[in-house]
Scaffold this active site. Sequence first.
Site, short mmCIF file in Angstrom:
data_model
loop_
_atom_site.label_atom_id
_atom_site.label_comp_id
_atom_site.label_asym_id
_atom_site.label_seq_id
_atom_site.Cartn_x
_atom_site.Cartn_y
_atom_site.Cartn_z
N SER A 5 -27.79 -6.98 0.42
CA SER A 5 -27.06 -7.46 1.78
C SER A 5 -25.92 -8.41 1.26
O SER A 5 -26.33 -9.78 1.00
CB SER A 5 -27.91 -7.73 2.88
N HIS A 33 -25.32 -3.32 1.17
CA HIS A 33 -25.60 -3.38 2.76
C HIS A 33 -24.53 -4.43 3.24
O HIS A 33 -24.47 -5.33 2.82
CB HIS A 33 -27.05 -3.82 2.81
N ASP A 35 -23.35 -6.09 6.88
CA ASP A 35 -23.79 -6.72 7.98
C ASP A 35 -22.65 -6.78 8.92
O ASP A 35 -21.98 -7.89 8.83
CB ASP A 35 -24.82 -7.61 7.95
N MET A 37 -21.30 -7.95 12.38
CA MET A 37 -21.75 -8.68 13.65
C MET A 37 -20.64 -8.93 14.45
O MET A 37 -19.63 -9.41 14.18
CB MET A 37 -22.56 -9.84 13.33
N HIS A 66 -24.27 -1.69 8.62
CA HIS A 66 -25.31 -2.24 9.66
C HIS A 66 -24.47 -2.66 10.89
O HIS A 66 -24.09 -3.87 10.84
CB HIS A 66 -26.59 -3.01 9.04
N MET A 68 -24.16 -4.22 13.90
CA MET A 68 -24.93 -5.18 14.90
C MET A 68 -23.74 -5.44 16.10
O MET A 68 -23.43 -6.62 16.07
CB MET A 68 -25.66 -6.33 14.50
N MET A 137 -35.81 -3.26 11.61
CA MET A 137 -35.65 -4.78 11.64
C MET A 137 -36.80 -5.30 11.54
O MET A 137 -37.70 -5.52 12.23
CB MET A 137 -34.96 -5.07 12.67
N GLY A 145 -31.92 -14.99 5.80
CA GLY A 145 -32.70 -16.05 5.19
C GLY A 145 -33.89 -16.31 6.32
O GLY A 145 -34.68 -17.29 6.29
N ASP A 175 -35.14 -4.27 6.79
CA ASP A 175 -34.08 -5.28 6.70
C ASP A 175 -34.47 -6.44 7.48
O ASP A 175 -34.96 -6.42 8.60
CB ASP A 175 -32.89 -4.54 7.50
N SER A 198 -30.80 -12.91 0.72
CA SER A 198 -31.17 -13.87 0.11
C SER A 198 -31.91 -13.81 -0.88
O SER A 198 -31.50 -14.61 -1.94
CB SER A 198 -31.83 -15.08 1.06
C1 DX5 Z 1 -29.83 -9.72 9.52
C2 DX5 Z 1 -29.19 -8.69 8.62
C3 DX5 Z 1 -29.81 -8.40 7.52
C4 DX5 Z 1 -29.85 -9.83 6.49
C5 DX5 Z 1 -31.07 -9.93 5.65
O1 DX5 Z 1 -29.59 -9.34 10.70
O2 DX5 Z 1 -29.21 -7.43 9.13
O3 DX5 Z 1 -29.27 -7.71 6.69
O4 DX5 Z 1 -28.73 -9.77 5.69
O5 DX5 Z 1 -30.78 -11.00 4.98
P1 DX5 Z 1 -32.38 -11.63 4.30
O6 DX5 Z 1 -32.86 -10.56 3.34
O7 DX5 Z 1 -32.13 -12.83 3.78
O8 DX5 Z 1 -33.36 -11.80 5.34
ZN ZN Z 2 -28.67 -5.81 7.95
#
Ligand code: DX5
Ligand code: ZN
Length: 223
Positions: A5, A33, A35, A37, A66, A68, A137, A145, A175, A198
Amino acid sequence: MIAPSILSADFARLGAEIEAVAGDGENRADWVHVDVMDAHFVPNLTLGLPVVQSLLKHTDLPLDCHLMIEDPDRWAIGYAEAGAHNVTVHVEAAHDPVKLAKDLRAAGSKAGLSIKPGTPLEDHLDTLKHYDTLLVMSVEPGFGGQSFIADVLEKVRTARRLVDTGHLKLLVEIDGGINADTIEQAAEAGVDCFVAGSAVYGAEDPGKAVAALRRQAVQASGR
Ligand code: DX5
Ligand code: ZN
């Protein structure tokens, strides 16, 4: 499959950060991936379609977007039309997820459905018949993180069973909080594709982190 990600990457160097996991051999990620948002569906703001369009010009790795965001019924299609490999929307945000899946597939991408940790899988099994991927999720969406929520593995096991018995035909993705300490239990539960932010971009060598995670997952899954 391992999908780093880029939420945990350096946003000023996204092209180079993707190249770091696009090498040859075992250091190569399967998907990247992304994200998206909108600061409404989740309390964080990242990037949107223009950045994804630029990334698509810079990499041949499949982009796993992804979303969100609120109102994915309106916005998701743009990512599919741009050339994203998989476009995942949240079942909690979609108004007509079956139509949305059909539209995404017609636009040329795979259709993904994501469920937050507190959302039951059972309520959405009919909807999932129209989807190519299920993104479970394992943290509350919004930030990288965070700590892995192991309770969601029950949903992974259920989904795995439904796929293996032919009731669903989709790829099971997880994820949030995936790292060297958690990937094995997720693999044992039946995950096909592991998103890791992370754990990959916090490592000194992201490509090596991809290889190490994949090795652990393959060994633990026994599949
Ligand atoms: C969180 C994201 C994840 C995030 C995961 O809302 O959808 O994709 O980047 O990060 P780690 O692997 O650090 O939990
Ligand atoms: Zn994600």
